[in-house]
Write a protein that holds these residues in place. Structure first.
Motif, mmCIF file in Angstrom:
data_model
loop_
_atom_site.group_PDB
_atom_site.id
_atom_site.type_symbol
_atom_site.label_atom_id
_atom_site.label_comp_id
_atom_site.label_asym_id
_atom_site.label_seq_id
_atom_site.Cartn_x
_atom_site.Cartn_y
_atom_site.Cartn_z
ATOM 1 N N ILE A 1 15.777 -9.456 -18.073
ATOM 2 C CA ILE A 1 15.387 -8.047 -18.091
ATOM 3 C C ILE A 1 14.808 -7.670 -16.727
ATOM 4 O O ILE A 1 13.782 -8.228 -16.309
ATOM 5 C CB ILE A 1 14.368 -7.769 -19.199
ATOM 6 C CG1 ILE A 1 14.972 -8.093 -20.570
ATOM 7 C CG2 ILE A 1 13.903 -6.316 -19.151
ATOM 8 C CD1 ILE A 1 13.998 -7.963 -21.715
ATOM 9 N N PRO A 2 15.431 -6.757 -15.990
ATOM 10 C CA PRO A 2 14.944 -6.430 -14.646
ATOM 11 C C PRO A 2 13.682 -5.566 -14.687
ATOM 12 O O PRO A 2 13.473 -4.786 -15.618
ATOM 13 C CB PRO A 2 16.110 -5.672 -14.012
ATOM 14 C CG PRO A 2 16.813 -5.050 -15.179
ATOM 15 C CD PRO A 2 16.656 -6.016 -16.328
ATOM 16 N N LEU A 3 12.862 -5.712 -13.654
ATOM 17 C CA LEU A 3 11.679 -4.888 -13.444
ATOM 18 C C LEU A 3 11.913 -3.993 -12.227
ATOM 19 O O LEU A 3 12.882 -4.196 -11.479
ATOM 20 C CB LEU A 3 10.449 -5.779 -13.234
ATOM 21 C CG LEU A 3 10.017 -6.625 -14.442
ATOM 22 C CD1 LEU A 3 8.916 -7.599 -14.049
ATOM 23 C CD2 LEU A 3 9.554 -5.740 -15.589
ATOM 24 N N PRO A 4 11.046 -2.994 -11.999
ATOM 25 C CA PRO A 4 11.266 -2.085 -10.860
ATOM 26 C C PRO A 4 11.441 -2.804 -9.524
ATOM 27 O O PRO A 4 12.197 -2.340 -8.660
ATOM 28 C CB PRO A 4 10.000 -1.219 -10.870
ATOM 29 C CG PRO A 4 9.583 -1.198 -12.308
ATOM 30 C CD PRO A 4 9.915 -2.550 -12.844
ATOM 31 N N ASN A 5 10.755 -3.933 -9.354
ATOM 32 C CA ASN A 5 10.874 -4.657 -8.089
ATOM 33 C C ASN A 5 12.291 -5.130 -7.802
ATOM 34 O O ASN A 5 12.644 -5.382 -6.640
ATOM 35 C CB ASN A 5 9.936 -5.874 -8.092
ATOM 36 C CG ASN A 5 8.683 -5.614 -7.286
ATOM 37 O OD1 ASN A 5 8.689 -4.790 -6.374
ATOM 38 N ND2 ASN A 5 7.617 -6.301 -7.602
ATOM 39 N N TYR A 6 13.097 -5.292 -8.842
ATOM 40 C CA TYR A 6 14.468 -5.757 -8.621
ATOM 41 C C TYR A 6 15.250 -4.745 -7.781
ATOM 42 O O TYR A 6 15.987 -5.116 -6.860
ATOM 43 C CB TYR A 6 15.163 -5.982 -9.964
ATOM 44 C CG TYR A 6 16.587 -6.483 -9.836
ATOM 45 C CD1 TYR A 6 16.844 -7.781 -9.401
ATOM 46 C CD2 TYR A 6 17.663 -5.650 -10.134
ATOM 47 C CE1 TYR A 6 18.145 -8.238 -9.264
ATOM 48 C CE2 TYR A 6 18.967 -6.102 -10.007
ATOM 49 C CZ TYR A 6 19.204 -7.398 -9.570
ATOM 50 O OH TYR A 6 20.498 -7.854 -9.435
ATOM 51 N N LEU A 7 15.076 -3.469 -8.088
ATOM 52 C CA LEU A 7 15.748 -2.436 -7.313
ATOM 53 C C LEU A 7 15.186 -2.354 -5.893
ATOM 54 O O LEU A 7 15.946 -2.170 -4.926
ATOM 55 C CB LEU A 7 15.613 -1.082 -8.011
ATOM 56 C CG LEU A 7 16.308 -0.964 -9.375
ATOM 57 C CD1 LEU A 7 16.017 0.394 -10.001
ATOM 58 C CD2 LEU A 7 17.812 -1.174 -9.238
ATOM 59 N N LEU A 8 13.859 -2.479 -5.768
ATOM 60 C CA LEU A 8 13.249 -2.461 -4.441
ATOM 61 C C LEU A 8 13.738 -3.647 -3.617
ATOM 62 O O LEU A 8 13.993 -3.527 -2.411
ATOM 63 C CB LEU A 8 11.726 -2.486 -4.561
ATOM 64 C CG LEU A 8 11.083 -1.310 -5.307
ATOM 65 C CD1 LEU A 8 9.572 -1.490 -5.395
ATOM 66 C CD2 LEU A 8 11.422 0.009 -4.629
ATOM 67 N N THR B 1 0.835 -1.208 0.000
ATOM 68 C CA THR B 1 0.000 0.000 0.000
ATOM 69 C C THR B 1 0.868 1.255 0.000
ATOM 70 O O THR B 1 0.545 2.244 -0.664
ATOM 71 C CB THR B 1 -0.943 0.007 1.216
ATOM 72 O OG1 THR B 1 -1.738 -1.180 1.213
ATOM 73 C CG2 THR B 1 -1.860 1.223 1.186
ATOM 74 N N ALA B 2 1.967 1.216 0.734
ATOM 75 C CA ALA B 2 2.880 2.366 0.738
ATOM 76 C C ALA B 2 3.431 2.625 -0.665
ATOM 77 O O ALA B 2 3.450 3.768 -1.145
ATOM 78 C CB ALA B 2 4.017 2.120 1.727
ATOM 79 N N ILE B 3 3.868 1.558 -1.345
ATOM 80 C CA ILE B 3 4.413 1.716 -2.693
ATOM 81 C C ILE B 3 3.342 2.221 -3.651
ATOM 82 O O ILE B 3 3.563 3.161 -4.435
ATOM 83 C CB ILE B 3 4.978 0.375 -3.199
ATOM 84 C CG1 ILE B 3 6.135 -0.093 -2.316
ATOM 85 C CG2 ILE B 3 5.419 0.487 -4.659
ATOM 86 C CD1 ILE B 3 7.348 0.768 -2.345
ATOM 87 N N MET B 4 2.152 1.587 -3.604
ATOM 88 C CA MET B 4 1.083 1.983 -4.519
ATOM 89 C C MET B 4 0.565 3.384 -4.223
ATOM 90 O O MET B 4 0.108 4.085 -5.126
ATOM 91 C CB MET B 4 -0.058 0.971 -4.461
ATOM 92 C CG MET B 4 0.284 -0.402 -5.023
ATOM 93 S SD MET B 4 0.773 -0.362 -6.769
ATOM 94 C CE MET B 4 -0.759 0.189 -7.542
#
Length: 561
Positions: free
Chosen positions: A365-372, A202-205
């Motif tokens: 191919i990385p997605l945004p979650n990879y950095l998180l 919820t914080a991320i969204m």
């Protein structure tokens, strides 16, 4: 006056009736059976019963269970505490027992989730019929229907709706209202108290929600002090509840007990784009055909199907808005952005189409979650990232409601509107309805026998993995004796993990020494798990184990000191 009362009461009655229909025959067995086989569901039934026992019988802090992982004890923070769900079900637990409390909490989650989406959509569109359709889409969305099999923390989606409904009001309305601040803040806090997944997700969204509005709808607002004061006010309301939610987990982390998931496990519990387009293998009408074409794999977790009706209604909304309603285009794009953001986050750390990752050279191919996953504290403690799919369900239900309202505005006469409404509900029901299986919960003869035995020593069940099964944990409510084990779906304390190898070789000198050290009095052995029972009995005879009773496959021994 009666008309005004009807406007408030009728939606409640509608969602109550819909919940009864979609979960039938739950209403006939509210205090005797639960959806699904023995698993997580039974643990959360135990949790419903544990809280009143801890508070009113033992007068202890319910967040720590001294009778599990005996004699060390077991903090509930090793798994989901889901305090907001426990509190919601507490009156029913006190009234009719833990099974009733669990089932009523499930039913109320359907009603509240649907009703809140109804209110939000009706406010946006000015059309109560559209609100009912949108509420039905979300209340019985595939995410919610699948997790009704036993993931009680994930059923508290009504708090997500409350939060984003309040956030929406804070963004689109110039004036700060107390109701919007309370909705945004309390919704976030109660969602966090429902599930730690909901806290982080919820914080991320919410960040995507606010920044998306500023970038797409009104870019000047990002520099508005007024906006951030509104956000701060909502955060201040949420803060005490957030603190209550995270404190038990921070205690574990401070003691070195925080757990982190390997990236391979995270990817296993992430969705693919195809998962958003496939009905469930247990769908009442075409589930069998779906399971033949696409064999189910972790289907409860991976069932993030968006649904045919909301997709069609969303397409209709986009078609008419982009043709005729220029002033609402940006709002529509904002809603679509939220759906797409949730889908991308649900897909985990790397891009894939089905099960295979897409690579460039030797690299996925990385997605945004990879950095998180790599850089955000505690983010890698979450395992099942496809649970972001609930936010896709929420926002597509709103967009679907907008599409219904646009269609309704173009119909002449109440008969056509009623026909459109009924057809929409029928199609939603056909698309989302699941064939639930049920498990009756009642005291087992073994638990009743243990309850009658003297002594305060603990109980253990072999093979040792049996001591972590939810049915065994639930039995502790009946016999009220300490357990050597604890819930299998939780993280195990380091001290317990250290003794598991020796207990796996039971009976031997090392395992018997551990049992004595941990105050075990009754040893329950599942004879069905030992095909060569004669050999097992010979081994048991070498140790100070006195057979007390035999019940079917169960052999119960008392360990002499």
């Amino acid at each position: 006056m009666f008309k005004r009362i009807g406007i408030w009461v009728a939606p409640w009655l509608f969602f109550c009736a819909a919940a009864i229909f979609m979960t039938w025959p739950m209403v006939l067995q509210l205090n005797s059976a639960v959806i699904g086989s023995l698993g997580d569901n039974v643990y959360y039934v135990w949790l419903m019963g544990w809280f009143p026992k801890a508070l009113f019988q033992y007068h202890i802090n319910p967040l720590f269970v001294p009778f599990h992982n005996f004699p060390e004890g077991w903090p509930l923070a090793y798994t989901e505490i889901t305090l907001s769900n426990v509190i919601l079900g507490l009156p029913f637990t006190l009234l009719g027992g833990e099974v009733l409390g669990y089932n009523m909490t499930l039913l109320l989650s359907f009603v509240l989730s649907g009703w809140l989406v109804y209110r939000w959509t009706a406010e946006i569109t000015g059309n109560r019929w559209a609100g009912l359709v949108a509420g039905t889409i979300f209340a019985f969305s595939p995410f919610r229907m699948s997790h009704a099999y036993g993931h009680l923390p994930l059923m508290g989606t009504q708090w997500l709706v409350l939060h984003f409904m309040g956030m929406y009001s804070l963004l689109v309305k110039e004036k700060i209202t107390l109701s919007a601040v309370l909705c945004a803040g309390l919704g976030f806090g109660l969602a966090a108290l429902s599930s730690m997944y909901f806290l982080y997700m919820t914080a991320i969204m919410s960040v995507v929600f606010v920044l998306g509005y500023c970038v797409i709808v009104n870019w000047r607002m990002i520099f508005s002090r007024h906006l951030w004061l509104k956000m701060a006010a909502a955060g201040a309301v949420a803060l005490p509840l957030l603190g209550l939610a995270v404190f038990p987990y921070l205690q574990l982390a401070r003691n070195g007990d925080a757990n982190h998931r390997p990236i391979e496990e995270v990817d296993m519990f992430s969705a693919s784009p195809v998962d958003f387009l496939l009905p469930a293998p247990t769908n009442s009408l075409w589930g069998e055909e779906i399971s033949k074409l696409f064999p189910p794999k972790l289907w409860i977790e991976r069932y993030v199907y968006l649904g045919a009706v909301p997709l069609i209604l969303t397409f209709i909304a986009g078609w008419f808005i982009f043709r005729q309603h220029k002033q609402t285009r940006r709002m529509f794009v904002w809603g679509v952005l939220m759906v797409l953001a949730a889908i991308i986050l649900a897909m985990g750390t790397h891009l894939r189409l089905t099960e295979e990752f897409i690579s460039i050279g030797q690299h996925h191919i990385p997605l945004p979650n990879y950095l998180l996953f790599k850089y955000l504290p505690f983010y890698n403690s979450m395992r099942a990232w496809e649970r972001y799919g609930v936010f896709a369900d929420l926002f597509i239900s709103i967009l679907g409601g907008v599409g219904f309202a646009i269609l309704a505005d173009r119909l002449r006469g109440r008969r056509w509107l009623a026909a459109l409404f009924i057809v929409s509900l029928i199609l939603i029901g056909m698309d989302f309805h699941l064939n639930f299986n049920w498990t009756e919960l009642h005291p087992q003869p073994l638990d009743l026998w243990l309850a009658q035995q003297p002594g305060t020593g603990s109980v253990v069940q072999f093979p040792i993995y049996e001591s972590s099964k939810s049915g065994y944990v639930y039995g502790s409510l009946i016999h009220q004796k300490p357990l050597l084990g604890m819930y299998y779906g939780a993280y195990f304390p380091a001290s317990y993990k250290s003794i598991l190898p020796d207990l796996a070789d039971f009976p031997n000198d090392a395992s018997i020494a551990i049992l004595k050290q941990r105050g075990v009095q009754y040893v329950v052995v599942d004879a069905a798990q030992y095909p060569q029972w004669g050999e097992m009995q010979t081994k048991l005879d070498k140790f100070p184990l006195i057979k007390r009773t035999e019940m079917g496959q169960w052999r119960v021994f008392e360990l002499l000191k």
